[in-house]
Design an enzyme around this catalytic site. Structure first.
Site, PDB file in Angstrom:
ATOM      1  N   ASP A 118     -39.052   7.980  82.672  1.00 14.69           N
ATOM      2  CA  ASP A 118     -40.037   7.274  81.846  1.00 14.69           C
ATOM      3  C   ASP A 118     -39.488   7.027  80.435  1.00 14.69           C
ATOM      4  O   ASP A 118     -38.703   7.821  79.931  1.00 14.69           O
ATOM      5  CB  ASP A 118     -41.322   8.110  81.782  1.00 14.69           C
ATOM      6  CG  ASP A 118     -42.508   7.303  81.289  1.00 14.69           C
ATOM      7  OD1 ASP A 118     -42.402   6.060  81.197  1.00 14.69           O
ATOM      8  OD2 ASP A 118     -43.548   7.907  80.989  1.00 14.69           O
ATOM      9  N   HIS A 160     -34.759  -1.237  80.409  1.00 11.00           N
ATOM     10  CA  HIS A 160     -34.504  -0.949  81.834  1.00 11.00           C
ATOM     11  C   HIS A 160     -33.008  -0.955  82.129  1.00 11.00           C
ATOM     12  O   HIS A 160     -32.526  -0.156  82.937  1.00 11.00           O
ATOM     13  CB  HIS A 160     -35.238  -1.963  82.716  1.00 11.00           C
ATOM     14  CG  HIS A 160     -36.733  -1.828  82.640  1.00 11.00           C
ATOM     15  ND1 HIS A 160     -37.376  -0.605  82.730  1.00 11.00           N
ATOM     16  CD2 HIS A 160     -37.730  -2.751  82.479  1.00 11.00           C
ATOM     17  CE1 HIS A 160     -38.679  -0.783  82.621  1.00 11.00           C
ATOM     18  NE2 HIS A 160     -38.925  -2.076  82.462  1.00 11.00           N
ATOM     19  N   LEU A 215     -24.177  14.553  97.918  1.00 10.89           N
ATOM     20  CA  LEU A 215     -25.522  14.382  97.344  1.00 10.89           C
ATOM     21  C   LEU A 215     -26.292  13.285  98.078  1.00 10.89           C
ATOM     22  O   LEU A 215     -25.729  12.242  98.412  1.00 10.89           O
ATOM     23  CB  LEU A 215     -25.362  13.977  95.866  1.00 10.89           C
ATOM     24  CG  LEU A 215     -26.620  13.512  95.133  1.00 10.89           C
ATOM     25  CD1 LEU A 215     -27.589  14.680  94.931  1.00 10.89           C
ATOM     26  CD2 LEU A 215     -26.260  12.897  93.768  1.00 10.89           C
TER      27      LEU A 215
HETATM   28  C1  FPP Z   1     -40.401   3.605  83.286  1.00  8.06           C
HETATM   29  O1  FPP Z   1     -40.304   3.192  81.947  1.00  8.06           O
HETATM   30  C2  FPP Z   1     -39.352   2.989  84.067  1.00  8.06           C
HETATM   31  C3  FPP Z   1     -39.533   2.148  85.162  1.00  8.06           C
HETATM   32  C4  FPP Z   1     -40.853   1.787  85.698  1.00  8.06           C
HETATM   33  C5  FPP Z   1     -38.398   1.510  85.839  1.00  8.06           C
HETATM   34  C6  FPP Z   1     -37.312   2.454  86.204  1.00  8.06           C
HETATM   35  C7  FPP Z   1     -36.135   1.666  86.527  1.00  8.06           C
HETATM   36  C8  FPP Z   1     -34.896   1.959  86.136  1.00  8.06           C
HETATM   37  C9  FPP Z   1     -34.520   3.138  85.340  1.00  8.06           C
HETATM   38  C10 FPP Z   1     -33.778   1.032  86.504  1.00  8.06           C
HETATM   39  C11 FPP Z   1     -33.414   1.054  87.962  1.00  8.06           C
HETATM   40  C12 FPP Z   1     -32.834   2.339  88.423  1.00  8.06           C
HETATM   41  C13 FPP Z   1     -32.191   2.486  89.596  1.00  8.06           C
HETATM   42  C14 FPP Z   1     -31.660   3.807  89.981  1.00  8.06           C
HETATM   43  C15 FPP Z   1     -31.968   1.384  90.526  1.00  8.06           C
HETATM   44  P1  FPP Z   1     -41.497   2.367  81.309  1.00  8.06           P
HETATM   45  O2  FPP Z   1     -41.155   0.934  81.411  1.00  8.06           O
HETATM   46  O3  FPP Z   1     -42.790   2.761  81.944  1.00  8.06           O
HETATM   47  O4  FPP Z   1     -41.400   2.877  79.839  1.00  8.06           O
HETATM   48  P2  FPP Z   1     -42.592   2.962  78.779  1.00  8.06           P
HETATM   49  O5  FPP Z   1     -43.617   3.913  79.320  1.00  8.06           O
HETATM   50  O6  FPP Z   1     -41.916   3.501  77.550  1.00  8.06           O
HETATM   51  O7  FPP Z   1     -43.121   1.556  78.587  1.00  8.06           O
END
Ligand code: FPP
Length: 249
Positions: free
Chosen positions: A21, A38, A132
């Site tokens: 997050d 991201h 892993l």
């Molecule tokens: C949460 O941050 C993150 C996500 C919903 C997306 C996670 C995706 C990645 C880390 C990239 C892809 C990874 C792989 C392994 C393919 P948020 O956007 O909710 O952050 P915020 O709460 O600060 O707005």
């Protein structure tokens, strides 16, 4: 936090789950678009997969995209899906070299067909690897996973049609019976679930499997996470006393 050393004596968590997050907040703090957050988050995911592999962790579940994340703008959803596709292609050589197996948790039916296909291919290509196991939770929701498991459970009952329905239900409605119908029943429950970016909630992640997980919350935003943070989380886990509902010794 960054200098923790994992003591050699206590057992490592076999299975770690991470709620990654804080990508959006990272972008905001750095005057960037959310998409850049991201992108940085993806770089961190690669680093943490390498670190987990080096530490000989057996299972790592990454919460990439939830069943609720479709509520985000089409632009953001499209960008994350693009990152997933890029990740699956770009990392394949690394998985081969390190014997890392890719798996999926979630409903493949709800994914864009090209992503579902890439994911299925990556899972198939790495199927025999014994290092892993990285489980990508993608179009994943803990409640949805339980609902789909119950659906499979009913299907399995229907096959035992030579026995009366009541008897079938009584015999099969056990924790093990439902568990065996989850997406990846062979994967052990997570020992440690980590959430970054200072939020203290579980957001529909591994609801069934996390019943006895140890939780670790980190204030650090996911794009700023490092191997040292993973080691600190593992170290904290190793200092916990797990009783699984039993009393004090
Ligand atoms: C949460 O941050 C993150 C996500 C919903 C997306 C996670 C995706 C990645 C880390 C990239 C892809 C990874 C792989 C392994 C393919 P948020 O956007 O909710 O952050 P915020 O709460 O600060 O707005």
């Amino acid at each position: 936090m960054a200098s923790s050393v994992v003591p050699a004596s206590s057992p490592l968590p076999r299975h770690i789950g991470i709620i990654m997050d804080g990508n959006g907040r990272w972008a905001q703090r750095n005057n960037q678009f959310r998409t850049q957050g991201h992108l940085e988050g993806l770089k961190t995911a690669k680093k943490i997969v390498r670190a987990a592999s080096d530490l000989h962790i057996q299972f790592l579940t990454l919460y990439v995209f939830s069943t609720e994340n479709w509520k985000r703008t089409a632009e953001e959803v499209g960008f994350i899906m693009g990152l997933v596709k890029q990740y699956l292609k770009a990392e394949l050589d690394f998985y081969r070299e390190n014997r890392i197996r890719i798996r999926h948790a979630g409903d493949p039916g709800g994914l864009p067909p090209d992503i579902a296909r890439e994911l299925a291919e990556a899972c198939e290509d790495t199927r025999s690897f014994e290092g892993l196991q990285v489980i990508l939770a993608l179009n994943y929701g803990g409640r949805d996973a339980i609902v789909r498991a119950v659906g499979r459970w009913f299907d399995s009952l229907a096959k035992l049609e030579h026995e009366p329905l009541e008897k079938r239900i009584q015999e099969k409605i056990t924790e093990e019976g439902i568990r065996s119908c989850l997406d990846n029943p062979d994967i052990p429950d997570p020992d440690l679930i980590i959430r970054t970016a200072g939020e203290y909630r579980i957001s529909n992640f591994l609801l069934w499997e996390g019943a006895y997980a140890e939780y670790y919350f980190s204030e650090t935003l996911w794009p700023d996470w490092s191997e040292a943070d993973l080691r600190a989380a593992i170290s904290a886990y190793q200092q916990r006393e797990r009783r699984f509902g039993g009393g004090n010794p």
